[in-house]
Design a protein around this motif. Sequence first.
Motif, short mmCIF file in Angstrom:
data_model
loop_
_atom_site.label_atom_id
_atom_site.label_comp_id
_atom_site.label_asym_id
_atom_site.label_seq_id
_atom_site.Cartn_x
_atom_site.Cartn_y
_atom_site.Cartn_z
N TYR A 1 56.04 99.42 35.45
CA TYR A 1 56.41 99.15 36.84
C TYR A 1 57.22 100.30 37.42
O TYR A 1 57.04 100.68 38.59
CB TYR A 1 57.21 97.85 36.94
N SER B 1 55.36 101.56 40.72
CA SER B 1 55.98 101.10 41.96
C SER B 1 56.70 102.21 42.71
O SER B 1 57.13 102.03 43.85
CB SER B 1 57.00 100.00 41.65
N THR C 1 59.52 103.38 41.63
CA THR C 1 60.95 103.23 41.34
C THR C 1 61.49 104.44 40.59
O THR C 1 62.58 104.95 40.89
CB THR C 1 61.21 101.95 40.52
N SER D 1 63.88 98.22 37.61
CA SER D 1 62.53 97.72 37.34
C SER D 1 62.59 96.39 36.61
O SER D 1 61.86 95.44 36.95
CB SER D 1 61.76 98.74 36.50
N GLU E 1 65.00 94.19 36.56
CA GLU E 1 65.53 93.14 37.44
C GLU E 1 64.45 92.63 38.39
O GLU E 1 64.35 91.44 38.65
CB GLU E 1 66.73 93.67 38.22
N TYR E 2 63.61 93.54 38.88
CA TYR E 2 62.52 93.11 39.76
C TYR E 2 61.54 92.22 39.01
O TYR E 2 61.13 91.17 39.52
CB TYR E 2 61.79 94.33 40.33
N ASN F 1 60.40 88.26 39.67
CA ASN F 1 59.07 88.12 40.26
C ASN F 1 58.01 87.93 39.17
O ASN F 1 57.21 88.84 38.89
CB ASN F 1 58.73 89.35 41.11
#
Length: 307
Positions: free
Chosen positions: A58, A62, A64, A267, A269-270, A274
């Motif tokens: 991610y 993403s 990030t 990353s 935490e996201y 989700n």
Amino acid sequence: MRSHSWFTKRVALAAVIASCLGATAAWASGSTAHKAAALTTVTVYFNPGSADGAGIEYCLKSGTCAKYGLNVKFKYSTQGGPQIIPAMVSGQVQFGEPGYEDTIVAASKSIPIIAIGPVSVAATSDASDWTADLSLASGPVKSLCNLPGRTVAVNSLLGLGQLFVDADYYNAHCKADPSDTGWKKIKFVANLFPQMATALQKGEVDAIWTLEPFLSVTEHQLKTRLLAGSAYRTEPHGPITALDTSVAYLHSNPKAVREMQLALAASNEYLAANPSETRKLIGEYTTTPKSQLAGLILPTFVATVPL
């Protein structure tokens, strides 16, 4: 009173390290990303196809990692720590994701690597554990207490899987083994995660230690018996994998290491917040059938480990 075994001490040490990493992650996630003028190129070496790599995947996909000033490239390992750690120490890669057991053993031998942030940690119940000890439902291994003298497949010898299986047996306190030393008689063989189901089905091994998404795939392919949620039984919210770097790289590039800490924490935490997006991502970078994604037990990406 039962005496503590060598792996119990290792688990205790791992829990202490996880506490420190938890504090690092919390500190990192509360900070503001530094917008670097130019991206720093780094290579991350990790096992492909496992669900706990979602945070690293991610981070790249993403944007990030780029937000935190990093141009991340991937290198994939088939053998875990035995491949990843030498590559970090020699400077071939800047970061790696070995199992925590590999990190602890390396540190005990004065190999200059250091864990800089948590990638995944253990769950807090059998039901939520995304790592497991499995046997065939029709096979000779009906419980953890049947493991001495039997063969268990793990992804790498003397690594995290072997530690968990040994610890699971020890913590089962089998009545026929009052000394809790039967774990010494368990036989281990190294096998890649995607190949374990076939080895189990053919009777080449009596049990396997596996993790998601291979856990769910194996349970769909075969009639299996869950012997234990392995990481949970060893140390709830204890460390499983971490992002490591070499001491040399930390000293020469502290800013890049700091940015990687921040990026990975953001990353994870996201993903923790989700789950639907996490399942979608795992479906993109693994070979998990789409019909099985909804049933995956997602890794624990963020946790608080008690001191």
